[in-house]
Motif scaffolding. Structure first.
Motif, PDB file in Angstrom:
ATOM      1  N   GLY A 111       0.797  -1.220   0.000  1.00 32.61           N
ATOM      2  CA  GLY A 111       0.000   0.000   0.000  1.00 32.61           C
ATOM      3  C   GLY A 111       0.828   1.268   0.000  1.00 32.61           C
ATOM      4  O   GLY A 111       0.336   2.338  -0.370  1.00 32.61           O
ATOM      5  N   ALA A 112       2.108   1.173   0.430  1.00 29.61           N
ATOM      6  CA  ALA A 112       2.984   2.342   0.497  1.00 29.61           C
ATOM      7  C   ALA A 112       3.814   2.527  -0.767  1.00 29.61           C
ATOM      8  O   ALA A 112       4.581   3.491  -0.873  1.00 29.61           O
ATOM      9  N   MET A 113       3.678   1.637  -1.740  1.00 31.05           N
ATOM     10  CA  MET A 113       4.456   1.739  -2.967  1.00 31.05           C
ATOM     11  C   MET A 113       3.952   2.879  -3.843  1.00 31.05           C
ATOM     12  O   MET A 113       2.811   3.334  -3.707  1.00 31.05           O
ATOM     13  N   GLU A 114       4.815   3.363  -4.720  1.00 29.00           N
ATOM     14  CA  GLU A 114       4.457   4.436  -5.647  1.00 29.00           C
ATOM     15  C   GLU A 114       3.344   3.965  -6.591  1.00 29.00           C
ATOM     16  O   GLU A 114       3.224   2.775  -6.895  1.00 29.00           O
ATOM     17  N   ASP A 115       2.534   4.922  -7.056  1.00 29.52           N
ATOM     18  CA  ASP A 115       1.434   4.584  -7.962  1.00 29.52           C
ATOM     19  C   ASP A 115       1.939   3.903  -9.231  1.00 29.52           C
ATOM     20  O   ASP A 115       1.308   2.972  -9.749  1.00 29.52           O
ATOM     21  N   SER A 116       3.091   4.357  -9.737  1.00 31.33           N
ATOM     22  CA  SER A 116       3.647   3.746 -10.945  1.00 31.33           C
ATOM     23  C   SER A 116       4.017   2.291 -10.698  1.00 31.33           C
ATOM     24  O   SER A 116       3.848   1.435 -11.580  1.00 31.33           O
ATOM     25  N   SER A 117       4.502   1.990  -9.493  1.00 29.66           N
ATOM     26  CA  SER A 117       4.830   0.605  -9.139  1.00 29.66           C
ATOM     27  C   SER A 117       3.574  -0.245  -9.044  1.00 29.66           C
ATOM     28  O   SER A 117       3.545  -1.384  -9.520  1.00 29.66           O
ATOM     29  N   LEU A 118       2.509   0.311  -8.445  1.00 29.46           N
ATOM     30  CA  LEU A 118       1.251  -0.431  -8.305  1.00 29.46           C
ATOM     31  C   LEU A 118       0.656  -0.744  -9.680  1.00 29.46           C
ATOM     32  O   LEU A 118       0.153  -1.852  -9.909  1.00 29.46           O
ATOM     33  N   PHE A 119       0.725   0.229 -10.587  1.00 22.47           N
ATOM     34  CA  PHE A 119       0.191  -0.006 -11.926  1.00 22.47           C
ATOM     35  C   PHE A 119       1.027  -1.045 -12.674  1.00 22.47           C
ATOM     36  O   PHE A 119       0.485  -1.930 -13.341  1.00 22.47           O
ATOM     37  N   PHE A 120       2.348  -0.958 -12.528  1.00 24.57           N
ATOM     38  CA  PHE A 120       3.240  -1.925 -13.176  1.00 24.57           C
ATOM     39  C   PHE A 120       3.001  -3.334 -12.631  1.00 24.57           C
ATOM     40  O   PHE A 120       2.938  -4.304 -13.394  1.00 24.57           O
ATOM     41  N   GLN A 159     -12.833   3.766  -2.024  1.00 20.66           N
ATOM     42  CA  GLN A 159     -11.387   3.531  -2.105  1.00 20.66           C
ATOM     43  C   GLN A 159     -10.836   4.198  -3.362  1.00 20.66           C
ATOM     44  O   GLN A 159     -11.563   4.424  -4.325  1.00 20.66           O
ATOM     45  N   PRO A 160      -9.531   4.512  -3.380  1.00 16.88           N
ATOM     46  CA  PRO A 160      -8.922   5.088  -4.583  1.00 16.88           C
ATOM     47  C   PRO A 160      -9.059   4.143  -5.779  1.00 16.88           C
ATOM     48  O   PRO A 160      -9.014   2.914  -5.621  1.00 16.88           O
ATOM     49  N   PHE A 161      -9.215   4.732  -6.964  1.00 14.91           N
ATOM     50  CA  PHE A 161      -9.414   3.934  -8.173  1.00 14.91           C
ATOM     51  C   PHE A 161      -8.280   2.938  -8.390  1.00 14.91           C
ATOM     52  O   PHE A 161      -8.523   1.772  -8.706  1.00 14.91           O
ATOM     53  N   LEU A 162      -7.030   3.389  -8.230  1.00 14.42           N
ATOM     54  CA  LEU A 162      -5.888   2.521  -8.492  1.00 14.42           C
ATOM     55  C   LEU A 162      -5.870   1.333  -7.543  1.00 14.42           C
ATOM     56  O   LEU A 162      -5.525   0.214  -7.938  1.00 14.42           O
ATOM     57  N   HIS A 163      -6.258   1.555  -6.289  1.00 11.42           N
ATOM     58  CA  HIS A 163      -6.295   0.461  -5.314  1.00 11.42           C
ATOM     59  C   HIS A 163      -7.386  -0.554  -5.672  1.00 11.42           C
ATOM     60  O   HIS A 163      -7.209  -1.762  -5.476  1.00 11.42           O
ATOM     61  N   ILE A 164      -8.510  -0.061  -6.174  1.00  9.67           N
ATOM     62  CA  ILE A 164      -9.588  -0.965  -6.610  1.00  9.67           C
ATOM     63  C   ILE A 164      -9.144  -1.777  -7.816  1.00  9.67           C
ATOM     64  O   ILE A 164      -9.354  -3.000  -7.875  1.00  9.67           O
ATOM     65  N   LEU A 165      -8.532  -1.102  -8.791  1.00 12.51           N
ATOM     66  CA  LEU A 165      -8.019  -1.805  -9.969  1.00 12.51           C
ATOM     67  C   LEU A 165      -6.999  -2.861  -9.553  1.00 12.51           C
ATOM     68  O   LEU A 165      -7.035  -4.002 -10.043  1.00 12.51           O
ATOM     69  N   PHE A 166      -6.115  -2.496  -8.643  1.00 14.92           N
ATOM     70  CA  PHE A 166      -5.087  -3.413  -8.147  1.00 14.92           C
ATOM     71  C   PHE A 166      -5.731  -4.642  -7.506  1.00 14.92           C
ATOM     72  O   PHE A 166      -5.315  -5.781  -7.763  1.00 14.92           O
ATOM     73  N   GLU A 167      -6.752  -4.430  -6.692  1.00 17.60           N
ATOM     74  CA  GLU A 167      -7.435  -5.527  -6.001  1.00 17.60           C
ATOM     75  C   GLU A 167      -8.115  -6.471  -6.980  1.00 17.60           C
ATOM     76  O   GLU A 167      -8.029  -7.699  -6.852  1.00 17.60           O
ATOM     77  N   VAL A 168      -8.792  -5.906  -7.968  1.00 15.44           N
ATOM     78  CA  VAL A 168      -9.516  -6.716  -8.959  1.00 15.44           C
ATOM     79  C   VAL A 168      -8.549  -7.555  -9.787  1.00 15.44           C
ATOM     80  O   VAL A 168      -8.769  -8.754 -10.001  1.00 15.44           O
ATOM     81  N   VAL A 169      -7.487  -6.923 -10.280  1.00 16.31           N
ATOM     82  CA  VAL A 169      -6.505  -7.648 -11.080  1.00 16.31           C
ATOM     83  C   VAL A 169      -5.809  -8.711 -10.239  1.00 16.31           C
ATOM     84  O   VAL A 169      -5.525  -9.811 -10.718  1.00 16.31           O
ATOM     85  N   SER A 170      -5.552  -8.401  -8.968  1.00  9.17           N
ATOM     86  CA  SER A 170      -4.944  -9.379  -8.072  1.00  9.17           C
ATOM     87  C   SER A 170      -5.843 -10.597  -7.896  1.00  9.17           C
ATOM     88  O   SER A 170      -5.377 -11.736  -7.887  1.00  9.17           O
ATOM     89  N   ALA A 171      -7.143 -10.356  -7.770  1.00  4.97           N
ATOM     90  CA  ALA A 171      -8.098 -11.460  -7.634  1.00  4.97           C
ATOM     91  C   ALA A 171      -8.174 -12.271  -8.918  1.00  4.97           C
ATOM     92  O   ALA A 171      -8.129 -13.507  -8.892  1.00  4.97           O
ATOM     93  N   PHE A 172      -8.272 -11.574 -10.058  1.00  2.32           N
ATOM     94  CA  PHE A 172      -8.340 -12.281 -11.344  1.00  2.32           C
ATOM     95  C   PHE A 172      -7.072 -13.084 -11.603  1.00  2.32           C
ATOM     96  O   PHE A 172      -7.124 -14.212 -12.103  1.00  2.32           O
ATOM     97  N   GLY A 173      -5.922 -12.513 -11.300  1.00  3.72           N
ATOM     98  CA  GLY A 173      -4.654 -13.205 -11.520  1.00  3.72           C
ATOM     99  C   GLY A 173      -4.341 -14.219 -10.449  1.00  3.72           C
ATOM    100  O   GLY A 173      -3.268 -14.824 -10.469  1.00  3.72           O
ATOM    101  N   THR A 174      -5.283 -14.427  -9.519  1.00  6.06           N
ATOM    102  CA  THR A 174      -5.100 -15.312  -8.353  1.00  6.06           C
ATOM    103  C   THR A 174      -3.746 -15.035  -7.699  1.00  6.06           C
ATOM    104  O   THR A 174      -3.020 -15.951  -7.337  1.00  6.06           O
TER     105      THR A 174
END
Length: 442
Positions: free
Chosen positions: A284-293, A372-387
C-alpha cells in the motif's frame, strides 16, 4: 450441458470441473466455519472468501489467517491450497491409481481439461510427474525453512510454519501466517530465495518441468517450454530493475534498507506478482507507478497448466509477436524458428479480451460500492483475477457486495481457462463458409 434420453443432465468436462470446484469451495467454507477452526467467530461471507481464496490459490484475506484460525483451520486452508493448486481431478486420479483401478477415458479427458492440455495422450504420466515433483519440492523446501524457523519459533511452530508456507509458496497461494506477510524477512536471503524459488517453479507450469526433466537439453525442448524459460527470465529481470529504480528513494519501502536488502526486496516484489502474492515490503505504500506496473504483471500471470493464474505469460508473448509480425508486414508469426498457428493467436486474443471485459466490469461495480482510490480498486480486482493475492490494503474493508465481486473474480481467474478456452475450442467446426470481405480497422 445436455439432457439425455433418461432425463439425466450430462455435463461437459469443463462444466463438471466447475461443479466439483464449487462443491469443494462450499465444503471448505463449512469446515472453516466450524467452532474449532477459529479462535473467534467469523461470518459466513468471510469463511466463503477464505475458502475461495485458498481453493483458487489467491491469498487475498478479509481476516488474518495467522491469528483468527486455529491450527486445524490453518490445516484446512493448507489442504484447500494443495488441492486447488495441483487440481481436484489430479487427486482423484491419484486415489484411483493407489486403489489399483483402471483410469478410464472420462477421467483422462477431465485431466486434459484441468491441465490445459491439447490431447489426452500422456496426461496420466503428467499427473504422476506432477505429484512426484510437487511433493518432493515442497518437502525439500520445508526442510530448509525448518532449519531457519525451528531455532527461531521452536519445534512445533517452526515445523508447522515451514510445512504451511512451503505448500502456500509452491502453489502460488500467497497465504502467510504473519500479519505483515513476509515483511519481517525482507533482508533474509534464505526465506526470500526459498519462497521465491518455490513459487517460480510452481508458476512456470508442470509441462515445462516435465519437459526439462525428460529432455535435459535446451535444443530438444518444446517451443512452449523455451518461451516460458526465456520469457520468465526476461520479465523477472526487467521487473526487478523497474521496482528497484522506482522505489529506491521511497522512505516507506526501499529507502531504509541496505543495498543488499534493497536488491533482495526489489527482486522478491518483482517476481511475486506472477501470481504468488507474498510481499516483503508494504504494498500500500508503494508508488502509484509501481502499483500499476505490478497490476500488469498480475494480469499476465504465470504459465499454462501451473499453480498460477492470469492470462498466462505464453498468451501475452503470442499477442506481442502477433503485433510485431503485423508491423513488419508479415502474414506468418515466427517465434524461435517456429511458426504460430492462427488458432493459437485467436485463442490468445479471446482469453485476453474476455479477461479485460470482466476486469472492467468488476472495477466499475467496486468504484460504486467501495470508498477507495481507483488505483487500489483496480489493483485488487486484477490481483483477484490473476489469483495473485497482493493487496494495497483494502481487502479487509470491502463491503458485502465488494467481497462477492472479489470472490467471483478469484473463481473466474482460476477456472476461466478451463471453461472459456475449451468450451470455445470444443464447438463443432463451422460447416458453412461465407464470402470474405475486409473491414476497416485502426
Amino acid at each position: 450441458m445436455e439432457k439425455k434420453n433418461g432425463g439425466k443432465i450430462q455435463l461437459s468436462p469443463p462444466q463438471l470441473l466447475v461443479v466439483v470446484f464449487l462443491f469443494s469451495i462450499v465444503i471448505g467454507t463449512f469446515f472453516l466455519k466450524l467452532p474449532f477452526s477459529t479462535k473467534e467467530p467469523i461470518s459466513w461471507i468471510d469463511a466463503l472468501f477464505t475458502a475461495t481464496s485458498a481453493m483458487t490459490v489467491t491469498g487475498l484475506v478479509t481476516v488474518d489467517p495467522g491469528t483468527v484460525f486455529t491450527p486445524f483451520g490453518q490445516l484446512v486452508i493448507a489442504f484447500l491450497i494443495q488441492i486447488g493448486g495441483l487440481g481436484i481431478m489430479s487427486f482423484a486420479v491419484l486415489i484411483i491409481m493407489v486403489l489399483g483401478k483402471k483410469i478410464g477415458i472420462k477421467e483422462r479427458i477431465l485431466i486434459q481439461h484441468q491441465l490445459n492440455q491439447t490431447s489426452i495422450g500422456g496426461v496420466i504420466r503428467l499427473v504422476k510427474y506432477l505429484f512426484i515433483f510437487s511433493f518432493l519440492i515442497e518437502f525439500v523446501a520445508m526442510l530448509i525453512l525448518s532449519i531457519k524457523w525451528v531455532p527461531q519459533f521452536g519445534w512445533e511452530k517452526g515445523l508447522f510454519y515451514s510445512f504451511f508456507h512451503a505448500i502456500s509458496a509452491y502453489n502460488n497461494a500467497g497465504f502467510a501466517l504473519w500479519k505483515d506477510n513476509l515483511m519481517q524477512f525482507v533482508g533474509d536471503p534464505v526465506v526470500i530465495l526459498v519462497i521465491s524459488f518455490l513459487f517460480i517453479l510452481g508458476g512456470i507450469g508442470f509441462p515445462v518441468l516435465v519437459d526439462i526433466w525428460t529432455k535435459k537439453s535446451f535444443k530438444k525442448l518444446s517451443l512452449h517450454t523455451k518461451i516460458m524459460i526465456i520469457g520468465t527470465l526476461i520479465v523477472n529481470a526487467a521487473a526487478t530493475v523497474f521496482i528497484l529504480l522506482i522505489e529506491f528513494h521511497n522512505p516507506k519501502t526501499l529507502e531504509p534498507l541496505t543495498w543488499g536488502e534493497k536488491i533482495l526486496a526489489a527482486y522478491f516484489q518483482a517476481v511475486s506478482p506472477r501470481t504468488a502474492g507474498f510481499n516483503s515490503i508494504d504494498i500500500g505504500a508503494m508508488e502509484d507507478s509501481s502499483l500499476f506496473f505490478i497490476s500488469l504483471l498480475m494480469f499476465i500471470g504465470a504459465g499454462s497448466a501451473s499453480t498460477g493464474g492470469g492470462i498466462k505469460l505464453s498468451t501475452a508473448i503470442v499477442i506481442i509477436f502477433s503485433v510485431l509480425a503485423f508491423l513488419k508486414g508479415r502474414t506468418e508469426i515466427n517465434l524461435l524458428k517456429r511458426s504460430i498457428g492462427a488458432s493459437t493467436v485467436i485463442r490468445a486474443l479471446a482469453v485476453t479480451m474476455s479477461s479485460i471485459v470482466f476486469i472492467i466490469a468488476a472495477v466499475l461495480i467496486l468504484n460504486i460500492t467501495e470508498r477507495q482510490p481507483f488505483l487500489h480498486i483496480l489493483f485488487e480486482v486484477v490481483s483477484a483475477f490473476g489469483t495473485t493475492g497482493l493487496s494495497a490494503g483494502i481487502t479487509g474493508s470491502l463491503t458485502f457486495i465488494g467481497k462477492i465481486i472479489i470472490i467471483f473474480m478469484m473463481f473466474l481467474g482460476k477456472v476461466g481457462s478451463l471453461t472459456l478456452l475449451f468450451i470455445l475450442s470444443s464447438k463443432e467446426q463451422q460447416k458453412i463458409r461465407y464470402p470474405s470481405e475486409d473491414v476497416l480497422t485502426g
